[in-house]
Motif scaffolding. Structure first.
Motif, PDB file in Angstrom:
ATOM      1  N   SER A   1       0.918  -1.085  -0.102  1.00  0.00           N
ATOM      2  CA  SER A   1       0.023  -0.137   0.102  1.00  0.00           C
ATOM      3  C   SER A   1       0.917   1.369   0.233  1.00  0.00           C
ATOM      4  CB  SER A   1      -0.778  -0.139   1.206  1.00  0.00           C
ATOM      5  OG  SER A   1      -1.819   0.894   1.203  1.00  0.00           O
TER       6      SER A   1
ATOM      7  N   VAL B   1      -1.954  -3.869   0.805  1.00  0.00           N
ATOM      8  CA  VAL B   1      -2.534  -4.333   2.132  1.00  0.00           C
ATOM      9  C   VAL B   1      -2.091  -3.379   3.317  1.00  0.00           C
ATOM     10  CG1 VAL B   1      -1.991  -6.133   3.881  1.00  0.00           C
ATOM     11  CG2 VAL B   1      -1.968  -6.765   1.679  1.00  0.00           C
ATOM     12  N   ASP B   2      -2.935  -2.789   3.921  1.00  0.00           N
ATOM     13  CA  ASP B   2      -3.031  -1.997   5.157  1.00  0.00           C
ATOM     14  C   ASP B   2      -2.918  -2.591   6.208  1.00  0.00           C
ATOM     15  OD1 ASP B   2      -2.223   0.508   3.563  1.00  0.00           O
ATOM     16  OD2 ASP B   2      -4.570   1.048   3.520  1.00  0.00           O
ATOM     17  N   THR B   3      -4.027  -3.201   6.610  1.00  0.00           N
ATOM     18  CA  THR B   3      -4.456  -4.205   7.806  1.00  0.00           C
ATOM     19  C   THR B   3      -4.682  -5.481   7.680  1.00  0.00           C
ATOM     20  OG1 THR B   3      -6.862  -3.980   7.692  1.00  0.00           O
ATOM     21  CG2 THR B   3      -5.944  -1.904   8.792  1.00  0.00           C
ATOM     22  N   GLY B   4      -4.825  -5.850   6.432  1.00  0.00           N
ATOM     23  CA  GLY B   4      -4.933  -7.104   6.154  1.00  0.00           C
ATOM     24  C   GLY B   4      -6.492  -7.720   6.101  1.00  0.00           C
ATOM     25  N   ALA B   5      -7.315  -6.786   6.628  1.00  0.00           N
ATOM     26  CA  ALA B   5      -8.782  -7.300   6.658  1.00  0.00           C
ATOM     27  C   ALA B   5      -9.266  -7.931   5.493  1.00  0.00           C
ATOM     28  CB  ALA B   5      -9.474  -5.964   7.296  1.00  0.00           C
TER      29      ALA B   5
END
Length: 120
Positions: free
Chosen positions: A44, A54-58
């Motif tokens: 990201s 991918v920031d949080t992977g959520a």
């Protein structure tokens, strides 16, 4: 004049095994789709037109396969913003991840079928 002699008829076995084999193929394709999507995510911030970063992977963690019946698999994400990433919004360019995986899957269906021993 031509003559064909059938020494052994495989049709009863093929007919009996077809639903199970088709279900195995659909399941394999769905899990390959899920795997491809998850592996496609980059860093990201991601470029417009590329897969999401991918920031949080959520989002990546929420991708899953559900077999709704023997011949139907649904690959989905479990976040409310996945659709916005896939198709973009009026303020943000698309970062598609499901459709590119489907295109890859279509190009690789014969190999995937072969990998699970499916002859057709």
């Amino acid at each position: 004049m031509s003559r064909v002699v059938v020494k052994f008829n495989h049709l009863p076995r093929v007919k009996r095994d077809a639903p199970r084999r088709a279900s195995e193929l659909i399941r394999a394709l769905a899990f390959e789709h899920e795997r491809y999507v998850k592996q496609s995510f980059g860093a990201s911030p991601s470029p417009v037109g590329g897969p999401p970063g991918v920031d949080t992977g959520a989002l990546r963690a929420s991708i899953r396969v559900e077999m709704t019946d023997a011949l139907t698999a649904v690959v989905s994400d479990g976040v409310n913003y996945g659709i916005h990433l896939e198709f973009g919004t009026s303020r943000m360019g698309a970062r598609p991840f499901m459709v590119p995986a489907l295109i890859w899957l279509a190009r690789n269906v014969v190999r995937i079928a072969s990998d699970i021993g499916w002859e057709g």
